[in-house]
Design a protein around this motif. Structure first.
Motif, short mmCIF file in Angstrom:
data_model
loop_
_atom_site.label_atom_id
_atom_site.label_comp_id
_atom_site.label_asym_id
_atom_site.label_seq_id
_atom_site.Cartn_x
_atom_site.Cartn_y
_atom_site.Cartn_z
N LYS A 135 0.86 -1.18 0.00
CA LYS A 135 0.00 0.00 0.00
C LYS A 135 0.90 1.23 0.00
O LYS A 135 1.86 1.30 0.77
CB LYS A 135 -0.91 0.00 1.23
N VAL A 190 0.98 5.69 -0.42
CA VAL A 190 0.43 7.03 -0.64
C VAL A 190 1.59 7.93 -1.02
O VAL A 190 2.54 8.10 -0.25
CB VAL A 190 -0.29 7.58 0.61
N ALA A 231 -0.22 4.09 -11.41
CA ALA A 231 -1.17 5.07 -10.87
C ALA A 231 -2.21 5.39 -11.94
O ALA A 231 -1.88 5.90 -13.00
CB ALA A 231 -0.45 6.35 -10.44
N THR A 246 0.98 -3.10 -7.37
CA THR A 246 0.35 -1.99 -6.65
C THR A 246 -0.23 -1.00 -7.66
O THR A 246 0.47 -0.51 -8.53
CB THR A 246 1.37 -1.27 -5.75
N LEU A 248 -2.33 2.58 -7.76
CA LEU A 248 -2.78 3.74 -6.98
C LEU A 248 -3.87 4.50 -7.74
O LEU A 248 -3.91 4.49 -8.97
CB LEU A 248 -1.60 4.68 -6.72
N GLY A 252 -3.90 2.49 -2.79
CA GLY A 252 -3.39 3.74 -2.27
C GLY A 252 -3.64 4.86 -3.25
O GLY A 252 -4.49 4.75 -4.14
#
Length: 252
Positions: free
Chosen positions: A4, A6, A167, A209, A211, A232
Motif C-alpha cells: 500500500k 500514498v 497510478a 500496486t 494507486l 493507495g
C-alpha cells in the motif's frame, strides 16, 4: 500481499523554504500518528530533493522525483538524469503524468525508455495512465488505458514489471474537484489488473500496486482505499497540506 502506498506529488509548488517546512511537518506527523506499514512517498520539485532527503532520512517517508530524462547523461539542457536523482536519495520517480503527456508531448514509447532507465538505475517508477473526459464519453477509455500500459510497460520482463507501481489518474478528475465514484475507480483498477493478468499472469497481477490519482482527499480516501483493487493514492493538491496528506495516509 500488495504494498500500500500514498505518494504526494507537489507538482510546481512550494519555494525551497516552504517545501522544507511541509516535508518536516509530514515527517513529524507520520512519526507520531501513522501506525500502518503503508509506504509514504514525497515528490517535491527538483530543487528540494536533496534537502528533503535529509529530512526524511531514517523515517517512514521515502523520496520520489516528479520526472526524469530518458538518457543517462548528455547535452540536454534543463533536464535531470536518473543518476542525479539517485545521488540525492530519490527512490521513486513519477513517469507519464497526464500533465507531462499533454504539455510536453510525452509518448508511450518515450515513456518506455524512461521506465527502462529508471529500472536499470534502481528507481521505482510510478507509472501514470488515464483517460480524458472526451475519451470516456466516447467509450474508448478502456482501450486507451490498456494501450498506455501495453506500449510503455509490456516489453518488461516479469521481474522488472513487478518493480513498477501503476497510478490510474482519470484526467477529468485531476484538479477539477471532481472525483471518480468509488465504483468507477474500482472498475478501472480491476480492468488494469486484468490487463496485466493477460500478459503476465494472475500472480504478477495480484502483486502489482495500483494507486488512484484523481482528487483523493481525507474525506473520500478511506472509501476509495477500501476498494479491493485500489492500493493507495497519488495525491496532488491535498499533498500540499501536511494535515490533509497525513490524514489520507491514516485512511489505511
Amino acid at each position: 500481499m500488495r504494498k500500500k502506498i500514498v505518494a504526494g506529488n507537489w507538482k510546481m509548488n512550494k519555494t525551497f523554504e516552504e517545501g522544507l517546512k511541509l516535508a518536516s511537518e509530514v515527517v513529524n506527523m507520520v512519526k507520531d500518528e501513522v501506525k500502518s506499514d503503508a509506504g509514504i512517498v514525497l515528490c517535491p520539485p527538483f530543487i528540494e530533493l536533496h534537502a528533503v532527503s535529509k529530512l526524511v532520512e531514517g523515517s517512514k517517508v521515502a523520496l520520489g522525483a516528479q520526472n526524469c530524462h530518458s538518457k543517462a547523461s548528455g547535452a540536454f539542457t534543463g533536464e535531470v538524469s536518473v543518476e542525479m536523482l539517485k545521488s540525492v536519495g530519490a527512490g521513486y520517480v513519477i513517469l507519464g503524468h497526464s500533465e507531462r503527456r499533454e504539455y510536453f508531448n510525452e509518448s508511450n514509447q518515450f515513456l518506455a525508455e524512461k521506465v527502462n532507465i529508471s529500472l536499470q538505475n534502481g528507481l521505482t517508477p510510478i507509472f501514470c495512465c488515464g483517460e480524458t473526459l472526451s475519451q470516456r464519453e466516447k467509450g474508448i477509455h478502456l482501450d486507451f488505458v490498456k494501450s498506455q500500459l501495453t506500449e510503455s510497460l509490456f516489453h518488461l520482463s516479469e521481474s522488472d514489471f513487478l518493480k513498477v507501481v501503476i497510478a490510474y489518474e482519470p484526467i477529468w478528475a485531476i484538479g477539477t474537484g471532481v472525483t471518480a465514484t468509488t465504483a468507477q475507480a474500482q472498475e478501472m483498477h480491476a480492468i488494469i489488473r486484468d490487463h496485466i493478468k493477460s500478459k503476465y499472469g494472475a500472480k504478477v497481477a495480484d502483486a502489482t500496486t495500483i494507486l488512484y490519482g484523481g482528487s483523493c482527499k481525507p474525506d473520500n480516501a478511506k472509501e476509495l482505499f477500501a476498494c479491493p483493487d485500489v492500493d493507495g493514492g497519488l495525491i496532488g493538491g491535498a499533498s500540499l497540506k501536511a494535515r490533509d496528506f497525513v490524514d489520507i495516509v491514516k485512511s489505511f
